[in-house]
Design an enzyme around this catalytic site. Structure first.
Site, PDB file in Angstrom:
ATOM      1  N   PHE A  30       9.143   4.645   8.791  1.00  0.00           N
ATOM      2  CA  PHE A  30       9.530   3.493   9.592  1.00  0.00           C
ATOM      3  C   PHE A  30       9.412   2.164   8.861  1.00  0.00           C
ATOM      4  O   PHE A  30       9.805   1.141   9.394  1.00  0.00           O
ATOM      5  CB  PHE A  30       8.685   3.436  10.866  1.00  0.00           C
ATOM      6  CG  PHE A  30       8.828   4.659  11.715  1.00  0.00           C
ATOM      7  CD1 PHE A  30      10.079   5.169  12.021  1.00  0.00           C
ATOM      8  CD2 PHE A  30       7.709   5.313  12.192  1.00  0.00           C
ATOM      9  CE1 PHE A  30      10.210   6.300  12.799  1.00  0.00           C
ATOM     10  CE2 PHE A  30       7.831   6.447  12.974  1.00  0.00           C
ATOM     11  CZ  PHE A  30       9.088   6.945  13.274  1.00  0.00           C
ATOM     12  N   ASP A  34       2.320  13.835  14.688  1.00  0.00           N
ATOM     13  CA  ASP A  34       2.455  13.789  13.227  1.00  0.00           C
ATOM     14  C   ASP A  34       1.063  13.814  12.593  1.00  0.00           C
ATOM     15  O   ASP A  34       0.736  12.996  11.738  1.00  0.00           O
ATOM     16  CB  ASP A  34       3.221  12.531  12.815  1.00  0.00           C
ATOM     17  CG  ASP A  34       3.729  12.599  11.384  1.00  0.00           C
ATOM     18  OD1 ASP A  34       3.664  13.694  10.786  1.00  0.00           O
ATOM     19  OD2 ASP A  34       4.176  11.567  10.857  1.00  0.00           O
ATOM     20  N   LEU A  48       0.811  -1.211   0.000  1.00  0.00           N
ATOM     21  CA  LEU A  48       0.000   0.000   0.000  1.00  0.00           C
ATOM     22  C   LEU A  48       0.846   1.262   0.000  1.00  0.00           C
ATOM     23  O   LEU A  48       0.400   2.310  -0.454  1.00  0.00           O
ATOM     24  CB  LEU A  48      -0.929   0.011   1.218  1.00  0.00           C
ATOM     25  CG  LEU A  48      -1.889  -1.178   1.351  1.00  0.00           C
ATOM     26  CD1 LEU A  48      -2.664  -1.087   2.658  1.00  0.00           C
ATOM     27  CD2 LEU A  48      -2.833  -1.246   0.162  1.00  0.00           C
ATOM     28  N   GLY A  49       2.054   1.174   0.533  1.00  0.00           N
ATOM     29  CA  GLY A  49       2.905   2.348   0.587  1.00  0.00           C
ATOM     30  C   GLY A  49       4.071   2.132   1.524  1.00  0.00           C
ATOM     31  O   GLY A  49       4.255   1.054   2.100  1.00  0.00           O
ATOM     32  N   SER A  50       4.889   3.162   1.655  1.00  0.00           N
ATOM     33  CA  SER A  50       6.031   3.096   2.561  1.00  0.00           C
ATOM     34  C   SER A  50       6.174   4.435   3.257  1.00  0.00           C
ATOM     35  O   SER A  50       5.744   5.473   2.747  1.00  0.00           O
ATOM     36  CB  SER A  50       7.316   2.753   1.802  1.00  0.00           C
ATOM     37  OG  SER A  50       7.569   3.714   0.794  1.00  0.00           O
ATOM     38  N   GLY A  51       6.769   4.401   4.437  1.00  0.00           N
ATOM     39  CA  GLY A  51       6.916   5.612   5.225  1.00  0.00           C
ATOM     40  C   GLY A  51       8.250   5.641   5.923  1.00  0.00           C
ATOM     41  O   GLY A  51       9.166   4.876   5.604  1.00  0.00           O
ATOM     42  N   GLU A  94       7.237  -0.297   5.520  1.00  0.00           N
ATOM     43  CA  GLU A  94       6.239  -0.454   4.472  1.00  0.00           C
ATOM     44  C   GLU A  94       4.898  -0.863   5.073  1.00  0.00           C
ATOM     45  O   GLU A  94       4.845  -1.423   6.168  1.00  0.00           O
ATOM     46  CB  GLU A  94       6.691  -1.514   3.467  1.00  0.00           C
ATOM     47  CG  GLU A  94       7.976  -1.162   2.740  1.00  0.00           C
ATOM     48  CD  GLU A  94       8.434  -2.267   1.817  1.00  0.00           C
ATOM     49  OE1 GLU A  94       9.273  -1.973   0.944  1.00  0.00           O
ATOM     50  OE2 GLU A  94       7.958  -3.418   1.970  1.00  0.00           O
ATOM     51  N   VAL A  95       3.841  -0.601   4.320  1.00  0.00           N
ATOM     52  CA  VAL A  95       2.500  -1.004   4.727  1.00  0.00           C
ATOM     53  C   VAL A  95       1.898  -1.870   3.630  1.00  0.00           C
ATOM     54  O   VAL A  95       1.926  -1.502   2.452  1.00  0.00           O
ATOM     55  CB  VAL A  95       1.593   0.213   4.996  1.00  0.00           C
ATOM     56  CG1 VAL A  95       0.203  -0.252   5.435  1.00  0.00           C
ATOM     57  CG2 VAL A  95       2.200   1.113   6.067  1.00  0.00           C
TER      58      VAL A  95
END
Length: 499
Positions: A246, A354, A241-244, A248-249
């Site tokens: 900390f 955040d 779904l994505g990465s941030g 990946e999701v």
């Protein structure tokens, strides 16, 4: 449009059974019992509780057993209640003869309104509107609920289409002394079922003819308290779904049947201990407006498992065709939902640190929940940022930028920026300005101007109040929730006139 007097109202400080014909419902079950209540693992007793009156119920929904002590039942199946303590009831199926535990909110007495698919007993007016405005509900979709203001009375809520867009209209259902009901005194009904049947044939003065009961998506399966640390092989990663910052999701499945979101630790950006600290903070914060934490995998690579939100993050959703067509009242209601979640965090003496549209997730029914507690911390009064910690400048309060000090009032500042993201359908804050330019401008008193799409009342009375230079002068989230929920009700009648 306008604000109610919320500023003055809210503190700135913040029986026996006989065979009957059962009409089961298609609406989704209510939420399953909370994680903290999992005392149903006690062995089932072959005998009925001596203090329990003989009682029979019907299953309103299918329930798939999660543990060997649970009783798997099908919608419409009749059960005898053996023990009804807490959120989990011990019951015996009259079909299979098996005993086990079922969630108490999945069953109802055989003769009850709960078996009607249009009856939502305790839903609030605001949540009734949110559910009816979900995309899968069309004009004429309806529900009947208990009145919040008149105990023992009922209200009919109906989805309508007007020149202003989709709205929900509410009608008082009044009671007769002989037990009947009516909306208009010129026609009365012996039961609520008869009332629904009549207005389903013709509108007869209502805004719409009643079509289909309000629908919900299937509920999330129960997650047991004793399944906090789970084996990696119980999870299946399906779609990234994505990465941030900390990790990946992923969208995936737990035990091949429960859709979940799985966050993985990106090596080198955060220690396993810090990652588990994030999970433990999330575990203590449980609210319907916060993304729920289910479990963790404690061996590297570490996974954190949360509920799955089908529409993704609010920032991306606002940029879709569907999101870009959302009306201003829907946008303000989404803002109120975020404020509700933050008011809970405020009461829990915690901070987020955040808060922005990228960290708000959207469900299939367009409900918002706060996510990414990677930077949240339980605090006494303030949390001082560790040296080298990253935070997004354009959303961060001046005192946090300059001194690294975060309080709930810094979250309030961020919420003001989040409101600007929402009313501009995901536009980047401070367009055309770099981070250093933003910092210098804020030092000289600059604030983003009111967008054309933003009502002056929202900008002047709410957004700019979040951007007060002195943190203690910023409103509480309790206050923000109140004024946002009431934003459009000051000039609206609570109920439609009798047809």
């Amino acid at each position: 449009m306008g604000l109610l007097s919320s500023k003055r109202q809210v503190s700135e400080k913040g029986k026996g059974w006989s065979p009957v014909k059962i009409r089961t419902q298609d609406k989704a079950p209510p939420p399953l019992p909370p994680l903290v209540v999992f005392n149903h693992l006690a062995p089932p007793s072959p005998n009925q509780d001596p203090d329990e009156e003989e009682r029979f119920v019907v299953a309103l929904f299918d329930y798939a057993a999660v543990n060997d002590r649970d009783l798997q039942v099908l919608k419409g199946e009749k059960l005898q209640v053996l023990r009804s303590t807490g959120d989990w009831w011990l019951a015996r199926s009259l079909v299979t003869g098996r005993e086990g535990y079922v969630p108490s909110n999945f069953v109802a007495p055989v003769e009850t309104l709960e078996v009607e698919k249009w009856f939502f007993r305790t839903i609030s007016r605001k949540d009734a509107e949110r559910q009816l405005l979900a995309p899968m509900n069309k004009a004429g979709s309806f529900l009947i609920r208990e009145s919040e203001s008149n105990k023992g009375a009922f209200s009919l809520s109906v989805k309508d289409i007007t020149t202003q867009g989709e709205v929900v209209k509410h009608y008082k259902i009044r009671s007769l002394d002989n037990g009947g009901y009516y909306i208009s005194p010129r026609i009365t009904f012996p039961t609520l079922q008869a009332l629904v049947q009549h207005y389903s044939k013709k509108g007869d003065g209502l805004c719409q003819k009643l079509t289909l009961p309000c629908v919900n998506l299937a509920p999330k399966n129960l997650w047991a308290q004793d399944e906090w640390e789970i084996p990696r092989q119980s999870l299946k990663l399906v779609r990234k779904l994505g990465s941030g910052q900390f990790g990946e999701v992923w969208m995936g499945y737990y035990k091949n049947n429960m859709k979940v979101a799985i966050k993985t630790l990106k090596e080198g950006t955060m220690s396993p201990e810090a990652f588990l600290g994030e999970a433990n903070v999330m575990k203590t914060l449980q609210h319907e407006r916060l993304v729920r934490l289910y479990a963790v995998v404690t061996r590297e690579p570490i996974y954190i498992v949360t509920e799955y939100m089908a529409r993704g993050c609010l920032l991306d959703f606002l940029k879709t065709d569907e999101g870009s067509r959302l009306s201003l009242p829907r946008l303000i209601d989404m803002s109120a939902q975020v404020a509700e979640g933050m008011a809970y965090i405020e009461r829990m003496n915690s901070i987020h640190r955040d808060l922005r549209a990228a960290n708000i997730l959207v469900s299939e029914t367009l409900c918002c929940k706060i996510a990414d507690f990677g930077l949240a911390r339980i605090i006494d009064s303030e949390y001082t940022a560790q040296e080298g910690a990253k935070f997004p400048i354009k959303w961060t309060a001046p005192e946090a930028i300059h001194f690294g000090v975060f309080t709930i009032k810094a979250d309030v500042w961020s919420f003001g920026v989040l409101l600007m993201e929402i009313v501009t359908y995901g536009r980047v804050p401070y367009p055309g300005m770099s981070n250093p330019e933003v910092i210098r401008s804020l030092e000289h008193g600059y604030r983003m101007p009111c967008p054309e799409t933003c009502p002056p009342e929202l900008y002047n009375d709410i957004i700019t109040e979040c951007w007060r230079g002195r943190p203690e002068e910023r409103p509480t989230f309790e206050f923000l929730q109140s004024v946002l929920e009431d934003f459009y009700t000051a000039t609206e009648g609570q109920y439609e006139l009798q047809p």
